[in-house]
Design a protein around this motif. Sequence first.
Motif, PDB file in Angstrom:
ATOM      1  N   THR A  91       0.631  -1.222  -0.046  1.00 19.81           N
ATOM      2  CA  THR A  91       0.067  -0.036   0.067  1.00 19.81           C
ATOM      3  C   THR A  91       0.904   1.163   0.153  1.00 19.81           C
ATOM      4  O   THR A  91       0.500   2.357  -0.514  1.00 19.81           O
ATOM      5  CB  THR A  91      -0.808  -0.082   1.297  1.00 19.81           C
ATOM      6  OG1 THR A  91      -0.100  -0.127   2.568  1.00 19.81           O
ATOM      7  CG2 THR A  91      -1.925  -1.066   1.094  1.00 19.81           C
ATOM      8  N   GLY A  92       1.939   1.278   0.616  1.00 18.56           N
ATOM      9  CA  GLY A  92       2.919   2.465   0.644  1.00 18.56           C
ATOM     10  C   GLY A  92       2.272   3.535   1.730  1.00 18.56           C
ATOM     11  O   GLY A  92       1.238   3.039   2.212  1.00 18.56           O
ATOM     12  N   LEU A  93       2.684   4.667   1.666  1.00 19.69           N
ATOM     13  CA  LEU A  93       2.376   5.683   2.599  1.00 19.69           C
ATOM     14  C   LEU A  93       2.541   7.030   1.925  1.00 19.69           C
ATOM     15  O   LEU A  93       3.297   7.221   1.072  1.00 19.69           O
ATOM     16  CB  LEU A  93       3.326   5.742   3.860  1.00 19.69           C
ATOM     17  CG  LEU A  93       3.030   4.639   4.770  1.00 19.69           C
ATOM     18  CD1 LEU A  93       4.450   4.466   5.818  1.00 19.69           C
ATOM     19  CD2 LEU A  93       1.940   4.537   5.574  1.00 19.69           C
ATOM     20  N   VAL A  94       1.669   7.934   2.290  1.00 19.05           N
ATOM     21  CA  VAL A  94       1.962   9.501   1.882  1.00 19.05           C
ATOM     22  C   VAL A  94       3.032  10.227   2.844  1.00 19.05           C
ATOM     23  O   VAL A  94       3.231   9.719   3.854  1.00 19.05           O
ATOM     24  CB  VAL A  94       0.690  10.385   1.537  1.00 19.05           C
ATOM     25  CG1 VAL A  94      -0.230   9.887   0.773  1.00 19.05           C
ATOM     26  CG2 VAL A  94       0.153  10.462   3.322  1.00 19.05           C
ATOM     27  N   SER A  95       3.487  11.138   2.346  1.00 17.03           N
ATOM     28  CA  SER A  95       4.985  11.823   2.809  1.00 17.03           C
ATOM     29  C   SER A  95       4.410  12.258   4.332  1.00 17.03           C
ATOM     30  O   SER A  95       5.422  11.955   5.327  1.00 17.03           O
ATOM     31  CB  SER A  95       5.243  12.857   2.149  1.00 17.03           C
ATOM     32  OG  SER A  95       4.517  13.793   1.925  1.00 17.03           O
ATOM     33  N   GLY A  96       3.189  12.570   4.513  1.00 18.26           N
ATOM     34  CA  GLY A  96       2.889  13.049   5.923  1.00 18.26           C
ATOM     35  C   GLY A  96       2.787  11.887   6.772  1.00 18.26           C
ATOM     36  O   GLY A  96       3.124  11.867   8.241  1.00 18.26           O
ATOM     37  N   GLU A  97       2.190  10.625   6.500  1.00 22.21           N
ATOM     38  CA  GLU A  97       2.046   9.523   7.348  1.00 22.21           C
ATOM     39  C   GLU A  97       3.580   8.985   7.497  1.00 22.21           C
ATOM     40  O   GLU A  97       3.920   8.641   8.658  1.00 22.21           O
ATOM     41  CB  GLU A  97       1.474   8.254   6.512  1.00 22.21           C
ATOM     42  CG  GLU A  97      -0.062   8.531   6.423  1.00 22.21           C
ATOM     43  CD  GLU A  97      -0.644   7.555   5.300  1.00 22.21           C
ATOM     44  OE1 GLU A  97      -1.758   7.321   5.699  1.00 22.21           O
ATOM     45  OE2 GLU A  97       0.166   7.048   4.685  1.00 22.21           O
ATOM     46  N   ILE A  98       4.432   9.034   6.744  1.00 31.99           N
ATOM     47  CA  ILE A  98       6.050   8.849   6.885  1.00 31.99           C
ATOM     48  C   ILE A  98       6.529   9.744   7.991  1.00 31.99           C
ATOM     49  O   ILE A  98       7.135   9.356   8.874  1.00 31.99           O
ATOM     50  CB  ILE A  98       6.721   8.768   5.648  1.00 31.99           C
ATOM     51  CG1 ILE A  98       6.277   7.928   4.522  1.00 31.99           C
ATOM     52  CG2 ILE A  98       8.157   8.479   5.821  1.00 31.99           C
ATOM     53  CD1 ILE A  98       6.790   8.189   2.991  1.00 31.99           C
ATOM     54  N   GLN A 143       0.693  12.535  -2.557  1.00 33.45           N
ATOM     55  CA  GLN A 143       1.761  11.845  -3.300  1.00 33.45           C
ATOM     56  C   GLN A 143       1.935  10.437  -2.607  1.00 33.45           C
ATOM     57  O   GLN A 143       2.711  10.616  -1.236  1.00 33.45           O
ATOM     58  CB  GLN A 143       3.055  12.251  -3.669  1.00 33.45           C
ATOM     59  CG  GLN A 143       2.990  13.475  -4.678  1.00 33.45           C
ATOM     60  CD  GLN A 143       4.172  14.019  -5.149  1.00 33.45           C
ATOM     61  OE1 GLN A 143       5.191  13.898  -4.518  1.00 33.45           O
ATOM     62  NE2 GLN A 143       4.194  14.330  -6.388  1.00 33.45           N
ATOM     63  N   ARG A 144       1.542   9.394  -2.988  1.00 35.07           N
ATOM     64  CA  ARG A 144       1.891   8.151  -2.351  1.00 35.07           C
ATOM     65  C   ARG A 144       3.241   7.425  -2.734  1.00 35.07           C
ATOM     66  O   ARG A 144       3.514   7.147  -3.915  1.00 35.07           O
ATOM     67  CB  ARG A 144       0.883   6.904  -2.726  1.00 35.07           C
ATOM     68  CG  ARG A 144       0.872   5.540  -1.695  1.00 35.07           C
ATOM     69  CD  ARG A 144      -0.262   4.907  -1.612  1.00 35.07           C
ATOM     70  NE  ARG A 144      -1.387   5.571  -1.203  1.00 35.07           N
ATOM     71  CZ  ARG A 144      -1.495   5.794   0.119  1.00 35.07           C
ATOM     72  NH1 ARG A 144      -0.923   5.039   1.150  1.00 35.07           N
ATOM     73  NH2 ARG A 144      -2.728   6.417   0.453  1.00 35.07           N
ATOM     74  N   TYR A 145       3.977   7.073  -1.584  1.00 37.20           N
ATOM     75  CA  TYR A 145       5.198   6.491  -1.906  1.00 37.20           C
ATOM     76  C   TYR A 145       5.385   5.017  -1.650  1.00 37.20           C
ATOM     77  O   TYR A 145       4.629   4.487  -0.671  1.00 37.20           O
ATOM     78  CB  TYR A 145       6.384   7.218  -1.130  1.00 37.20           C
ATOM     79  CG  TYR A 145       6.467   8.585  -1.578  1.00 37.20           C
ATOM     80  CD1 TYR A 145       7.478   8.991  -2.586  1.00 37.20           C
ATOM     81  CD2 TYR A 145       5.702   9.627  -1.078  1.00 37.20           C
ATOM     82  CE1 TYR A 145       7.552  10.321  -2.968  1.00 37.20           C
ATOM     83  CE2 TYR A 145       5.978  10.986  -1.397  1.00 37.20           C
ATOM     84  CZ  TYR A 145       6.648  11.327  -2.370  1.00 37.20           C
ATOM     85  OH  TYR A 145       6.930  12.540  -2.816  1.00 37.20           O
ATOM     86  N   ARG A 146       6.123   4.285  -2.523  1.00 36.55           N
ATOM     87  CA  ARG A 146       6.225   2.889  -2.284  1.00 36.55           C
ATOM     88  C   ARG A 146       7.546   2.219  -2.657  1.00 36.55           C
ATOM     89  O   ARG A 146       8.137   2.871  -3.439  1.00 36.55           O
ATOM     90  CB  ARG A 146       5.110   1.863  -3.122  1.00 36.55           C
ATOM     91  CG  ARG A 146       3.802   2.086  -2.982  1.00 36.55           C
ATOM     92  CD  ARG A 146       2.903   1.442  -4.021  1.00 36.55           C
ATOM     93  NE  ARG A 146       1.598   1.403  -3.594  1.00 36.55           N
ATOM     94  CZ  ARG A 146       0.799   2.435  -4.078  1.00 36.55           C
ATOM     95  NH1 ARG A 146       1.118   3.482  -4.845  1.00 36.55           N
ATOM     96  NH2 ARG A 146      -0.539   2.633  -3.858  1.00 36.55           N
ATOM     97  N   ALA A 147       8.147   1.454  -1.792  1.00 36.68           N
ATOM     98  CA  ALA A 147       9.444   0.803  -2.229  1.00 36.68           C
ATOM     99  C   ALA A 147       9.145   0.070  -3.479  1.00 36.68           C
ATOM    100  O   ALA A 147       8.202  -0.750  -3.740  1.00 36.68           O
ATOM    101  CB  ALA A 147       9.648  -0.089  -1.077  1.00 36.68           C
ATOM    102  N   ASP A 148      10.258   0.219  -4.279  1.00 37.73           N
ATOM    103  CA  ASP A 148      10.205  -0.355  -5.724  1.00 37.73           C
ATOM    104  C   ASP A 148      10.908  -1.874  -5.530  1.00 37.73           C
ATOM    105  O   ASP A 148      12.097  -2.020  -5.212  1.00 37.73           O
ATOM    106  CB  ASP A 148      10.965   0.033  -6.815  1.00 37.73           C
ATOM    107  CG  ASP A 148      10.804  -0.297  -7.987  1.00 37.73           C
ATOM    108  OD1 ASP A 148      10.595  -1.727  -8.296  1.00 37.73           O
ATOM    109  OD2 ASP A 148      10.770   0.270  -9.171  1.00 37.73           O
ATOM    110  N   MET A 149      10.086  -2.745  -4.894  1.00 39.48           N
ATOM    111  CA  MET A 149      10.627  -4.096  -4.786  1.00 39.48           C
ATOM    112  C   MET A 149      11.526  -5.040  -5.680  1.00 39.48           C
ATOM    113  O   MET A 149      12.142  -5.638  -5.323  1.00 39.48           O
ATOM    114  CB  MET A 149       9.344  -5.192  -3.898  1.00 39.48           C
ATOM    115  CG  MET A 149       8.688  -4.423  -2.912  1.00 39.48           C
ATOM    116  SD  MET A 149       9.788  -3.923  -1.540  1.00 39.48           S
ATOM    117  CE  MET A 149      10.330  -5.610  -1.048  1.00 39.48           C
ATOM    118  N   SER A 150      11.181  -4.711  -6.730  1.00 45.87           N
ATOM    119  CA  SER A 150      11.977  -5.370  -8.090  1.00 45.87           C
ATOM    120  C   SER A 150      13.351  -4.518  -8.035  1.00 45.87           C
ATOM    121  O   SER A 150      14.281  -5.318  -8.181  1.00 45.87           O
ATOM    122  CB  SER A 150      11.460  -4.964  -9.311  1.00 45.87           C
ATOM    123  OG  SER A 150      11.318  -3.651  -9.758  1.00 45.87           O
ATOM    124  N   VAL A 151      13.417  -3.489  -7.776  1.00 47.41           N
ATOM    125  CA  VAL A 151      14.916  -2.680  -7.492  1.00 47.41           C
ATOM    126  C   VAL A 151      15.344  -3.384  -6.285  1.00 47.41           C
ATOM    127  O   VAL A 151      16.512  -3.694  -6.281  1.00 47.41           O
ATOM    128  CB  VAL A 151      14.830  -1.337  -7.464  1.00 47.41           C
ATOM    129  CG1 VAL A 151      15.868  -0.499  -7.078  1.00 47.41           C
ATOM    130  CG2 VAL A 151      14.038  -0.573  -8.775  1.00 47.41           C
TER     131      VAL A 151
END
Length: 121
Positions: free
Chosen positions: A35-42, A75-83
């Motif tokens: 799901t990732g997180l938005v910057s405020g949540e981070i 903006q929702r940020y997610r780790a790029d798991m393939s990378v």
Amino acid sequence: MEISKETENIVQQLESLASPVRLEIFRLLVEQEPTGLVSGEIAEHLDQPHNGISFHLKSLQHAGLVTVQREGRYQRYRADMSVVRALVAYLTENCCRGTQNCSLPQPADLSLDEEILHENS
């Protein structure tokens, strides 16, 4: 010595992760997959100012470690798991002389090693 594009990318990724704050952000995003997180949540999770988090997220995004998707004003940020998988594979491809059969010491092995160290001291 000529450095390959792959090596340049790996170095950029590792440099980006070399910051304690960016490393924590990245680990949090990996934990929050898919799901990732938005910057405020981070910022809230890490008890950091929002503008500082944005700076670190840009570095992680530039290194290709995170992706961003616009959701209205956020903006929702997610780790790029393939990378992430490619980075881990690169770092471990020659593990144990190329056998890739390495395993972590078992607790019993550790206690035996500790006994040997204690006996030799």
